[in-house]
Design a protein around this motif. Structure first.
Motif, short mmCIF file in Angstrom:
data_model
loop_
_atom_site.label_atom_id
_atom_site.label_comp_id
_atom_site.label_asym_id
_atom_site.label_seq_id
_atom_site.Cartn_x
_atom_site.Cartn_y
_atom_site.Cartn_z
N LEU A 34 0.81 -1.18 0.02
CA LEU A 34 -0.05 -0.03 0.00
C LEU A 34 0.86 1.34 0.08
N PRO A 35 1.51 1.52 -1.22
CA PRO A 35 2.42 2.87 -1.19
C PRO A 35 1.85 4.26 -0.82
N ALA A 36 0.41 3.98 -0.79
CA ALA A 36 -0.22 5.42 -0.68
C ALA A 36 -0.58 5.60 0.85
N TYR A 37 -0.46 4.68 1.42
CA TYR A 37 -0.99 4.50 2.96
C TYR A 37 0.42 5.29 3.70
N PRO A 38 0.21 6.22 4.84
CA PRO A 38 1.13 6.79 5.19
C PRO A 38 2.48 5.73 5.97
N GLY A 190 -9.93 -6.91 3.83
CA GLY A 190 -8.85 -5.81 3.54
C GLY A 190 -9.43 -4.66 2.62
N ASP A 191 -10.73 -4.63 2.32
CA ASP A 191 -11.22 -3.44 1.50
C ASP A 191 -11.96 -2.65 2.44
N PRO A 192 -11.13 -1.01 2.37
CA PRO A 192 -11.80 -0.13 3.26
C PRO A 192 -13.46 0.16 2.99
N SER A 193 -13.65 0.10 1.67
CA SER A 193 -15.02 0.33 1.23
C SER A 193 -15.97 -0.56 1.83
N GLN A 194 -15.79 -1.67 2.34
CA GLN A 194 -16.58 -2.51 3.19
C GLN A 194 -16.72 -2.43 4.55
N ASN A 210 -19.19 -1.97 23.07
CA ASN A 210 -18.41 -0.36 23.33
C ASN A 210 -17.19 0.07 22.80
N VAL A 211 -16.29 -1.36 22.25
CA VAL A 211 -15.08 -1.03 21.52
C VAL A 211 -15.11 -1.58 20.17
N VAL A 212 -14.66 -0.75 19.12
CA VAL A 212 -14.37 -1.31 17.91
C VAL A 212 -12.80 -1.48 17.63
N LEU A 213 -12.11 -2.54 17.88
CA LEU A 213 -10.66 -3.02 17.48
C LEU A 213 -10.55 -3.52 16.27
N SER A 214 -9.21 -2.93 15.65
CA SER A 214 -8.72 -3.44 14.54
C SER A 214 -7.15 -3.09 14.42
N TRP A 215 -6.49 -4.27 13.87
CA TRP A 215 -5.17 -4.02 13.48
C TRP A 215 -5.00 -3.49 11.95
N GLU A 216 -6.07 -3.70 11.41
CA GLU A 216 -5.92 -3.16 10.00
C GLU A 216 -5.79 -1.40 9.85
N GLY A 217 -4.60 -0.95 9.32
CA GLY A 217 -4.54 0.40 9.29
C GLY A 217 -5.29 0.97 8.61
N VAL A 240 -7.31 1.16 17.14
CA VAL A 240 -6.84 1.14 15.94
C VAL A 240 -5.07 0.98 15.61
N ASN A 241 -4.55 0.76 14.62
CA ASN A 241 -3.24 1.02 14.33
C ASN A 241 -2.74 2.23 13.69
N ASP A 242 -1.33 2.46 13.97
CA ASP A 242 -0.76 3.35 13.14
C ASP A 242 -0.98 4.87 13.75
N MET A 243 -0.14 6.04 13.17
CA MET A 243 -0.36 7.16 13.86
C MET A 243 -0.59 8.21 12.51
N THR A 244 -1.51 7.90 11.72
CA THR A 244 -2.00 8.65 10.72
C THR A 244 -2.66 10.02 11.09
#
Length: 306
Positions: A34-38, A190-194, A210-217, A240-244
């Motif tokens: 994913l070269p466009a993802y920070p 792995g499709d953010p549109s879904q 009361n928590v939605v957790l994901s490792w998918e950036g 979530v993941n990462d610091m975008t």
């Protein structure tokens, strides 16, 4: 005239050294998913910097957009193999899909480094990145520190692979914390549109969550949108993941409780360093954990300064 054995050995050593010099720098191919993802922009940058520093011909490529395209990445890996790269670096989101191309590379004498694969693949020479089992544990520990019951939905790309490693780590740790419970899992391929639709359906089916957790950036926008559309701001938080930039904004406004900051620069750099070392016959650790830092609003400013 015959050469003595010592003179012959010296002559051969000089020939080999000259040939190696003539061959030029080794080539390492980085199949960036994913070269466009920070964070993968960061990985690309550090890959190129480390390649230049070590005198490596570093090549990187990947699909456009923010949707995982496994076939595109596999095609790029096949190109690196066909053109004689010394090593490849890849992120096998779907382990079984990538094993054949990894085995092909190994059969041709290439070195294989995977990023963030955990133990979901076996063929690689070295795995660098986040220990997802440990990450699941760290997240569970941090959720346990929140007041009240933490009823958690975990979103992933598919039931197996990295997702299962993460969930297993989370559940193993959650057993020690009565206020942390996994109530449901969901998958967006792995499709953010879904992502928004998947999360919304699970929230409807499990109003106690009361928590939605994901490792998918790349799932961050979909998760926060689902929470907002459900009118659940203040009732449900994302982890979530990462610091975008969008994660930082979510931490500041309270939509996101916490995020796992991974070290993608170290992953890419150590990937290059590992292949260079292996090409010289040096020993390299099989698994290199680049660590995570769990970031909340409380330590956000300190992390942003780093």
């Amino acid at each position: 005239m015959k050469l003595s054995s010592s003179l012959f050995a010296a002559a051969m050593a000089g020939f080999i050294a000259s040939a190696a010099h003539a061959e030029g720098p080794i080539t390492i191919g980085f199949a960036n998913p994913l070269p466009a993802y920070p964070v993968f922009v960061e990985a690309d940058k550090c890959f190129k910097e480390t390649s230049a520093k070590l005198g490596v011909n570093g090549q990187t490529s990947g699909p456009t957009g923010l949707q995982v395209d496994n076939q595109f990445v596999l095609d790029r890996l096949s190109q690196y193999i066909a053109t004689g790269a010394k090593g490849i670096i890849l992120v096998p989101f779907d382990g079984p899909m990538y094993e054949p191309v990894m085995k092909e590379a190994k059969s041709k004498g290439m070195f294989v480094v995977t990023m963030n694969t955990g133990d979901t693949t076996k063929t690689q020479d070295v795995q660098v990145g986040t220990d997802y089992g440990n990450q699941g544990k760290v997240v569970a520990q941090n959720l346990a520190a929140r007041s009240g019951q933490q009823n958690v939905i975990i979103l992933g790309n598919q039931p197996t692979g990295v997702h299962r490693v993460f969930v297993n780590g989370f559940e193993a740790a959650a057993k020690s914390f009565p206020n942390v419970k996994l109530v449901a899992e969901g998958f967006d391929s792995g499709d953010p549109s879904q992502t928004t639709d998947v999360v919304s359906r699970i929230m409807t089916a499990h109003p106690e969550a009361n928590v939605v957790l994901s490792w998918e950036g790349n799932a961050v926008a979909g998760i926060t949108t689902a929470i907002k559309e459900k009118g659940a701001i203040g009732k449900v938080v994302a982890v979530v993941n990462d610091m975008t930039p969008e994660v930082v904004a979510g931490l500041k406004d309270g939509t996101i409780y916490g995020t796992s900051r991974q070290n993608f620069c170290a992953m890419a750099s150590k990937g290059v360093e590992s292949i260079v070392a292996l090409s010289k016959g040096e020993k390299v650790e099989k698994n290199i954990d680049t660590g995570i830092t769990f970031v909340t609003k409380a330590n956000l400013d300190a992390e942003l300064k780093k």
